[in-house]
Design an enzyme around this catalytic site. Structure first.
Site, PDB file in Angstrom:
ATOM      1  CG  HIS A 266      62.586  13.933 -12.076  1.00 48.15           C
ATOM      2  ND1 HIS A 266      63.121  13.595 -13.106  1.00 48.15           N
ATOM      3  CD2 HIS A 266      62.714  15.155 -11.744  1.00 48.15           C
ATOM      4  CE1 HIS A 266      63.776  14.750 -13.528  1.00 48.15           C
ATOM      5  NE2 HIS A 266      63.219  15.659 -12.677  1.00 48.15           N
ATOM      6  CG  ASP A 316      59.356  21.808  -7.849  1.00 48.13           C
ATOM      7  OD1 ASP A 316      60.174  22.872  -7.687  1.00 48.13           O
ATOM      8  OD2 ASP A 316      59.136  21.242  -8.841  1.00 48.13           O
TER       9      ASP A 316
HETATM   10  N1  ACO Z   1      51.430  11.912  -7.627  1.00 42.84           N
HETATM   11  C1  ACO Z   1      50.803  10.652  -8.131  1.00 42.84           C
HETATM   12  N2  ACO Z   1      51.160   9.966  -9.218  1.00 42.84           N
HETATM   13  C2  ACO Z   1      52.324  10.035  -9.902  1.00 42.84           C
HETATM   14  C3  ACO Z   1      52.721  11.406  -9.660  1.00 42.84           C
HETATM   15  C4  ACO Z   1      52.491  12.076  -8.553  1.00 42.84           C
HETATM   16  N3  ACO Z   1      53.480  13.108  -8.297  1.00 42.84           N
HETATM   17  N4  ACO Z   1      54.171  11.365 -10.536  1.00 42.84           N
HETATM   18  C5  ACO Z   1      53.838  10.080 -11.425  1.00 42.84           C
HETATM   19  N5  ACO Z   1      52.625   9.594 -10.975  1.00 42.84           N
HETATM   20  C6  ACO Z   1      52.179   8.362 -11.611  1.00 42.84           C
HETATM   21  C7  ACO Z   1      51.019   8.614 -12.577  1.00 42.84           C
HETATM   22  O1  ACO Z   1      49.701   8.751 -12.111  1.00 42.84           O
HETATM   23  C8  ACO Z   1      51.117   7.547 -13.625  1.00 42.84           C
HETATM   24  O2  ACO Z   1      50.495   6.685 -13.156  1.00 42.84           O
HETATM   25  P1  ACO Z   1      49.557   5.518 -14.012  1.00 42.84           P
HETATM   26  O3  ACO Z   1      50.699   4.924 -15.106  1.00 42.84           O
HETATM   27  O4  ACO Z   1      49.096   4.805 -13.244  1.00 42.84           O
HETATM   28  O5  ACO Z   1      48.654   6.488 -14.797  1.00 42.84           O
HETATM   29  C9  ACO Z   1      52.745   7.063 -13.356  1.00 42.84           C
HETATM   30  O6  ACO Z   1      53.072   7.657 -12.154  1.00 42.84           O
HETATM   31  C10 ACO Z   1      53.333   7.918 -14.545  1.00 42.84           C
HETATM   32  O7  ACO Z   1      53.371   9.153 -14.427  1.00 42.84           O
HETATM   33  P2  ACO Z   1      53.473  10.378 -15.966  1.00 42.84           P
HETATM   34  O8  ACO Z   1      52.642  11.515 -15.872  1.00 42.84           O
HETATM   35  O9  ACO Z   1      53.415   9.450 -17.127  1.00 42.84           O
HETATM   36  O10 ACO Z   1      55.048  10.591 -15.564  1.00 42.84           O
HETATM   37  P3  ACO Z   1      55.849  11.481 -16.466  1.00 42.84           P
HETATM   38  O11 ACO Z   1      57.171  11.208 -16.477  1.00 42.84           O
HETATM   39  O12 ACO Z   1      55.269  12.094 -17.487  1.00 42.84           O
HETATM   40  O13 ACO Z   1      55.674  12.759 -15.217  1.00 42.84           O
HETATM   41  C11 ACO Z   1      55.887  14.694 -13.554  1.00 42.84           C
HETATM   42  C12 ACO Z   1      56.704  13.345 -14.415  1.00 42.84           C
HETATM   43  C13 ACO Z   1      55.316  15.411 -14.583  1.00 42.84           C
HETATM   44  C14 ACO Z   1      57.308  15.135 -12.660  1.00 42.84           C
HETATM   45  C15 ACO Z   1      54.940  13.789 -12.598  1.00 42.84           C
HETATM   46  O14 ACO Z   1      55.860  12.840 -11.669  1.00 42.84           O
HETATM   47  C16 ACO Z   1      54.125  14.664 -11.878  1.00 42.84           C
HETATM   48  O15 ACO Z   1      53.145  15.034 -12.158  1.00 42.84           O
HETATM   49  N6  ACO Z   1      54.566  15.038 -10.695  1.00 42.84           N
HETATM   50  C17 ACO Z   1      53.956  16.034  -9.710  1.00 42.84           C
HETATM   51  C18 ACO Z   1      54.306  17.584 -10.095  1.00 42.84           C
HETATM   52  C19 ACO Z   1      55.881  17.752  -9.927  1.00 42.84           C
HETATM   53  O16 ACO Z   1      56.286  17.671  -8.958  1.00 42.84           O
HETATM   54  N7  ACO Z   1      56.379  18.414 -10.972  1.00 42.84           N
HETATM   55  C20 ACO Z   1      57.840  18.933 -10.672  1.00 42.84           C
HETATM   56  C21 ACO Z   1      58.667  18.110 -11.342  1.00 42.84           C
HETATM   57  S1  ACO Z   1      60.527  18.428 -11.095  1.00 42.84           S
HETATM   58  C22 ACO Z   1      60.618  19.793 -12.139  1.00 42.84           C
HETATM   59  O17 ACO Z   1      60.143  19.939 -13.144  1.00 42.84           O
HETATM   60  C23 ACO Z   1      61.491  20.723 -11.415  1.00 42.84           C
END
Ligand code: ACO
Length: 380
Positions: A266, A316
């Site tokens: 998140h 989710d």
């Molecule tokens: N699985 C694997 N790695 C992850 C995940 C994940 N679900 N979420 C974050 N990371 C990792 C990224 O790979 C990144 O690692 P790195 O720095 O080594 O490349 C680090 O954590 C930071 O990730 P970002 O994408 O920069 O974090 P951001 O805050 O932009 O993204 C998000 C948040 C989009 C929710 C992300 O955690 C994600 O893609 N989750 C999966 C999709 C999801 O569940 N979305 C629903 C969110 S809640 C909602 O909107 C209702």
């Protein structure tokens, strides 16, 4: 430009950490991992307040009295029916298009059909918001039925918002425990600060465009897999895993392929998403009278991803097994999220409208400058 961000300020990619406006509707406290609706921690509301009460709270800032709730429920009951000629338009759309695309289109259709769509009076926007919040469950149930070659059903007066949805989808009144589970899901997902879809709705409203345009845009934003479609993707992930024994190999494969675990991570919460524990409890209790497998796989996956990557689950993740246990097709999951979030979007649109200023950030230009025009005949 005295109060504005100077173009030389460092860019916060994805607006991370940027406070983009103020709101009295909800607070997403990332440090304390709390979600507050109008002063109430969601832990205080879930299981006690119905979606009807919570939607009133989000719209008007206070929990309704008994008579206010009766009047509010009457308005929602009155608004839930979708005109047959609007449903005829839905029937003409390619019904196996993504349900979020169908919902987005139908909100736009309802906007075209509403003679008051351009009425800018706050009371008029409120009326549209109440009606569309009520109608969304009817539209989503109709989409679900048409996809299965069933005739859409009209809502049944007297049933709650959640019970009505399950009735209109399945064709029979749900047992109370199922209606209560969906009601709690709607409560937990009703609002969430300046999330991507709500911010989209506020940005559209900021231009003084109409209510339906703002909701249509919000649906488009929620449709993305990094936002609302993560619930559908999470279910697909559970289905791909298939058995508890396959959890560990799946985690290893996902890590090796540098893919994401859907329903994990998140932007704002630095610890556990406060909604997730409630959704987990509900999914667990539904699983005991249903197919326990999905809950068992989910719990194992939660632990395995934590061990491998220290990622918390988000809203989710357990939404997936919860909605599945309610007999809702996976393809409708994100539209279910939209049903819940209608109250939040609407409250934010009304709040933005009441004290509006155009939302217009700066961008940092990274392209070239000073290029000289070259006539077409001389370009290589
Ligand atoms: N699985 C694997 N790695 C992850 C995940 C994940 N679900 N979420 C974050 N990371 C990792 C990224 O790979 C990144 O690692 P790195 O720095 O080594 O490349 C680090 O954590 C930071 O990730 P970002 O994408 O920069 O974090 P951001 O805050 O932009 O993204 C998000 C948040 C989009 C929710 C992300 O955690 C994600 O893609 N989750 C999966 C999709 C999801 O569940 N979305 C629903 C969110 S809640 C909602 O909107 C209702």
């Amino acid at each position: 430009m005295s109060n504005a961000q100077q173009p030389t300020d460092p860019v916060k990619k994805g607006l991370e950490g940027v406070v983009a406006g103020s709101t009295a509707i909800s607070d997403v406290d990332g440090q304390q991992c709390q979600l507050i609706y109008r002063g109430y921690n969601i832990d205080e509301l879930v299981g006690k307040a119905s979606y009807e009460e919570v939607s009133y709270l989000l719209f008007y800032g206070k929990l309704p009295t008994r008579s206010q709730l009766a009047e509010w429920t009457r308005q929602l009951d009155g608004g839930r029916t979708v005109d047959p000629h609007v449903l005829d338009i839905l029937k003409q759309l390619p019904i196996h298009a993504p349900s979020m695309a169908l919902l987005r289109t139908m909100v736009s259709v309802i906007g075209c059909d509403d003679p008051q769509a351009e009425d800018e009076a706050l009371e008029s926007i409120q009326k549209k918001a109440i009606r569309l919040t009520a109608q969304t469950v009817t539209l989503v149930a109709a989409i679900g039925r048409l996809r299965e070659n069933n005739t859409p059903l009209p809502p049944k007066p007297g049933l709650s918002h959640a019970a009505n949805f399950l009735y209109m989808l399945h064709g029979e009144e749900p047992v109370p425990v199922l209606a209560k589970a969906l009601d709690a899901y709607f409560v937990l997902l009703a609002d969430h600060g300046f999330n991507a879809s709500t911010f989209t709705a506020r940005t559209v409203t900021g231009t003084k465009s109409d209510y339906y345009s703002a909701v249509t845009a919000a649906i488009g934003s929620l449709k993305g897999p990094l936002h609302g479609a993560a619930n559908r993707k999470a279910m697909e992930m559970l289905e791909e895993i298939g058995t508890p024994e396959q959890v560990e190999p799946y985690v290893q494969r996902t890590l090796a392929d540098h893919k994401r675990f859907m329903g994990f991570g998140h932007r704002v919460y630095k610890g556990a998403d406060p909604r997730a524990k409630h959704l987990k409890d509900i999914a667990k209790s539904l699983g005991t009278t249903n197919e326990t497998k999905w809950f068992v796989i989910s719990e194992k996956l939660q632990d395995a991803v934590w061990n491998a990557k220290q990622l918390y689950i988000n809203v989710d993740f357990y939404s997936a097994s919860l909605l599945h246990y309610l007999g809702i097709p996976t393809e409708l999951f994100t539209a279910m999220f939209a049903c819940a979030r209608m109250a939040g979007w609407s409250a934010h649109i009304l709040e933005q409208w009441a004290d509006n200023r155009l939302i217009r950030p700066l961008s940092q230009y990274t392209g070239p400058r000073g290029l000289k025009f070259v006539p077409l005949s001389e370009r290589t």
